[in-house]
Design an enzyme around this catalytic site. Sequence first.
Site: not given
Length: 711
Positions: A19, A160
């Site tokens: 990610d 996040h």
Amino acid sequence: MAAVTNATPLISLDAVVIDTETTSLEPRKARILEVAAVRIESGRIEGSNRFDRLINPGEPISAFSTAIHGIDNQKVADAPDFAAVWPKLQAFIGDAIVIGHTLGFDLAVLQQECKRAGLPWRMPRTLDTQHLVQLVDPRLRRYSLEDLAELFDIEITDRHSALGDAFITARLFQALVPKLRESSIRTFAEASQACRGLAKSLDRQHRAGWVTPDVAGDRAATERMLSRVDSYPYRHRVRDVMSSPPKIIAADRSLGDALGQLIGGRISSLFVAPAGTAQEKLPSFAAGIITERDILRAMAIDGEGALKLGVEQFMSRPLATIPTEAFVYRAIGRMSRLKIRHLGVIDEAGCLVGALSARDLLRLRAGEAVSLGDEIDEADDVHALGAAWAKLPHVCASLLAEGIAARDVAAIISRELGALTRQATVIAERRMVEAGEGEPPCPYAMTVLGSAGRGESLLAMDQDNALIFESGRPDGAEDKWFAMLGARVADILNEVGVSYCKGGVMASNADWRGSVATWQARVGEWIGRSRPQDLLAVDIFFDMRGVHGHLPLADSLWRYAYDAADGNVVFAKLLVEASGPVERGLNFFGGIRTDKGRIDLKHTGLFGIVAMARALAIRHHILERATPARLLGIQALGIGGDQDIEALIDAQATFQAFVLSQQLADINAGKPASNAVAVKRLTAQERQRLQTALQAVRHLDELTRDLLFRD
């Protein structure tokens, strides 16, 4: 990490989940601020094996961007640039499958960063969890990690942050695997192929500037692992290379006596029998082994005086063994795993019939693929079992490429399917003990039926198994315990990739387990019935082969059934009728009949030959399992024409070759293996071979009826 092949089941996948956090959501403008990766090994998240780096983008970070991920200019002020981080990330990923959520975006920004830094870029093989979710439930409207985490009950932590999102994605992938399996998507190739079908989603991402994930990647690299296999260990069985009869010494004899036997016989080991026991038909569980190295070690410690000491003091137990019918590659793998140089060779009753040493195998060359069998035997959970099983198609492809007959490859597939069933039973039994269900209440045997029992399995397989236990009534305490065992075995096999039997022929079903007495009564009922519809699936019982537990239970029941049906023309005829007629494979003009360009060679050829050979073997009491052996048994009785029998044996080999080749091509393309062969992929010569084989079975029904009534 193990090399992932197209046949690797998702439950056993080795992969890296990645990610990124970026300055923008526009791939061409975005700069990477953080990149993280987490390893999945054999389908399990390795939380301690992670990669996480902040990156200085070399430009100011907007407040809008910081509000999303919390990374500001001060946080990355001392961080390295992308060019310094990229080699380390590449080393962490290696050749692994890369998994991500909306992965096309991450790939696009990584590619752009490489371009800016003048670094080489190579597209990895990938899976996108957003696409996998669409396969599981195309009705969903929202695919954010938050929404999906709530849907699949996944805990959200550090959302996040690149590392936090990588962990959430890894857990999402794990949650999707059983859901995908319910949709018949089990392997990496099947998942890749299914994702390619999401045309609208992929087109939308491409127009947004995302990279379309390359689900195939560097296929050549992934297939190199098993690209070439020395075929000798796969073509020969232990009986072909063992030393027989076994050389045995009593446990109360001296090392000097043992040394004399070794020198006199020019051998390197002796089996040791308990003092006072008969040395003929010595059960392997009672035996030990003494080797020349054992004697040398004893003499190094005690000098010549060691030769007066007893053999029992220096022998090794328990004795490692291998069955006579095992292929040589299994013996090589077992010696390698146990780090030993000698094996006892045993018959079906577990008695010693020969010896196998490393010297016997010196002339054999074998690569890493010979570990396949032992990896199955040693797998201690479903993930490891699936990883080992995934090697099978590539071993088969390599052997076919070396010119090994499909019939021999089918025998290998069958043996490993038996081994897979055995190890699934071992794992299931252990799970029952751990769950407080206790040990088996009595001796039992797990068996395989149908093609696995005959040694004729190809790669479009499902479960066909049965369970025999020593004593106990239906629905009694013993039966209930074995019902739980059978259900666990079925679940494990299904997870690994051998699907539940659509006809219910599994030990989890009450009709396919029972005590010896129950089975004998069942056999009597079968033979006494008078309707074909009552005998559906009964025929494959006569292919039974024990694979785990007290194997004599299986062998004696198999022989009991043959004895009970000996000479019973009506029963054999009913079995033929229950199997149905052979479908026509040729049209009126002799051309090949196809459906959407394919011909199902199981129903137009293989099934009829197998059913005929089995029925005739039952009728004429030919105690063989393999179809060619049964047909040769008919020929030996003089009741079948040599030309007809040989044509059927050749036809079966032809059908097997074309079906197996097609199955390997389909598996590699991510399609389910089937028995339907695409005629267009055959050469003109191959089509002629196929037409000849189909011609041989054109009048199979009439030939079967004729031979049933001959004596």
